[in-house]
Design a protein around this motif. Structure first.
Motif, PDB file in Angstrom:
ATOM      1  N   GLN A   2     -53.579 -70.679 -24.799  1.00  0.00           N
ATOM      2  CA  GLN A   2     -52.203 -70.246 -24.974  1.00  0.00           C
ATOM      3  C   GLN A   2     -51.419 -70.332 -23.674  1.00  0.00           C
ATOM      4  N   LEU A   3     -52.079 -70.099 -22.556  1.00  0.00           N
ATOM      5  CA  LEU A   3     -51.404 -70.176 -21.270  1.00  0.00           C
ATOM      6  C   LEU A   3     -50.995 -71.613 -20.959  1.00  0.00           C
ATOM      7  N   LYS A   4     -51.856 -72.585 -21.284  1.00  0.00           N
ATOM      8  CA  LYS A   4     -51.519 -73.987 -21.065  1.00  0.00           C
ATOM      9  C   LYS A   4     -50.354 -74.401 -21.953  1.00  0.00           C
ATOM     10  N   LEU A   5     -50.332 -73.917 -23.179  1.00  0.00           N
ATOM     11  CA  LEU A   5     -49.233 -74.228 -24.081  1.00  0.00           C
ATOM     12  C   LEU A   5     -47.922 -73.664 -23.537  1.00  0.00           C
ATOM     13  N   MET A   6     -47.980 -72.485 -22.959  1.00  0.00           N
ATOM     14  CA  MET A   6     -46.788 -71.890 -22.368  1.00  0.00           C
ATOM     15  C   MET A   6     -46.270 -72.757 -21.219  1.00  0.00           C
ATOM     16  N   TYR A   7     -47.166 -73.292 -20.396  1.00  0.00           N
ATOM     17  CA  TYR A   7     -46.751 -74.153 -19.295  1.00  0.00           C
ATOM     18  C   TYR A   7     -46.114 -75.442 -19.806  1.00  0.00           C
ATOM     19  N   VAL A   8     -46.636 -75.994 -20.876  1.00  0.00           N
ATOM     20  CA  VAL A   8     -46.063 -77.211 -21.454  1.00  0.00           C
ATOM     21  C   VAL A   8     -44.676 -76.928 -22.015  1.00  0.00           C
ATOM     22  N   ILE A   9     -44.516 -75.802 -22.677  1.00  0.00           N
ATOM     23  CA  ILE A   9     -43.206 -75.435 -23.217  1.00  0.00           C
ATOM     24  C   ILE A   9     -42.204 -75.235 -22.090  1.00  0.00           C
ATOM     25  N   LEU A  48     -39.572 -84.997 -17.236  1.00  0.00           N
ATOM     26  CA  LEU A  48     -40.739 -84.584 -18.014  1.00  0.00           C
ATOM     27  C   LEU A  48     -42.004 -85.237 -17.481  1.00  0.00           C
ATOM     28  N   MET A  49     -41.919 -86.523 -17.155  1.00  0.00           N
ATOM     29  CA  MET A  49     -43.098 -87.194 -16.582  1.00  0.00           C
ATOM     30  C   MET A  49     -43.480 -86.581 -15.242  1.00  0.00           C
ATOM     31  N   LEU A  50     -42.484 -86.268 -14.430  1.00  0.00           N
ATOM     32  CA  LEU A  50     -42.770 -85.652 -13.129  1.00  0.00           C
ATOM     33  C   LEU A  50     -43.389 -84.272 -13.291  1.00  0.00           C
ATOM     34  N   LEU A  51     -42.865 -83.466 -14.203  1.00  0.00           N
ATOM     35  CA  LEU A  51     -43.405 -82.128 -14.420  1.00  0.00           C
ATOM     36  C   LEU A  51     -44.834 -82.174 -14.962  1.00  0.00           C
ATOM     37  N   ALA A  53     -46.970 -84.594 -14.497  1.00  0.00           N
ATOM     38  CA  ALA A  53     -47.826 -85.075 -13.412  1.00  0.00           C
ATOM     39  C   ALA A  53     -48.145 -83.955 -12.423  1.00  0.00           C
ATOM     40  N   VAL A  54     -47.163 -83.165 -12.098  1.00  0.00           N
ATOM     41  CA  VAL A  54     -47.391 -82.049 -11.170  1.00  0.00           C
ATOM     42  C   VAL A  54     -48.311 -81.009 -11.797  1.00  0.00           C
ATOM     43  N   MET A  55     -48.085 -80.694 -13.078  1.00  0.00           N
ATOM     44  CA  MET A  55     -48.951 -79.715 -13.732  1.00  0.00           C
ATOM     45  C   MET A  55     -50.368 -80.256 -13.879  1.00  0.00           C
ATOM     46  N   GLY A  56     -50.507 -81.548 -14.095  1.00  0.00           N
ATOM     47  CA  GLY A  56     -51.845 -82.156 -14.145  1.00  0.00           C
ATOM     48  C   GLY A  56     -52.535 -82.083 -12.797  1.00  0.00           C
ATOM     49  N   ALA A  57     -51.793 -82.312 -11.723  1.00  0.00           N
ATOM     50  CA  ALA A  57     -52.379 -82.224 -10.386  1.00  0.00           C
ATOM     51  C   ALA A  57     -52.793 -80.792 -10.053  1.00  0.00           C
ATOM     52  N   LEU A  58     -52.049 -79.838 -10.576  1.00  0.00           N
ATOM     53  CA  LEU A  58     -52.405 -78.439 -10.338  1.00  0.00           C
ATOM     54  C   LEU A  58     -53.503 -77.953 -11.265  1.00  0.00           C
ATOM     55  N   GLY A  59     -53.834 -78.754 -12.258  1.00  0.00           N
ATOM     56  CA  GLY A  59     -54.898 -78.374 -13.184  1.00  0.00           C
ATOM     57  C   GLY A  59     -54.441 -77.479 -14.314  1.00  0.00           C
TER      58      GLY A  59
END
Length: 63
Positions: A2-9, A48-51, A53-59
């Motif tokens: 649920q936390l990951k979904l919140m970050y995507v939203i 959106l692509m930049l965000l 990518a940054v969230m992917g780099a942060l895990g």
């Protein structure tokens, strides 16, 4: 999960805000509505692509 979904939203909402501000700036500078739509669409996809990518780099998102 649920936390990951919140970050995507949050990322999608931030990209929408960036797209809206890009469109408003284009309209204020005297651009046509079609130019504002194009600017908003390009800004949305880019931010959106930049965000993501940054969230992917942060895990925060991904496997």
């Amino acid at each position: 999960m649920q936390l990951k979904l919140m970050y995507v939203i949050i990322a999608v909402l931030a990209a929408l805000v960036a797209a809206l501000s890009g469109s408003v700036v284009t309209l204020v500078e005297g651009g046509r509505p079609t130019a504002a739509f194009k600017t908003g669409a390009l800004t949305f996809t880019g931010s959106l692509m930049l965000l993501v990518a940054v969230m992917g780099a942060l895990g925060l998102v991904g496997s």
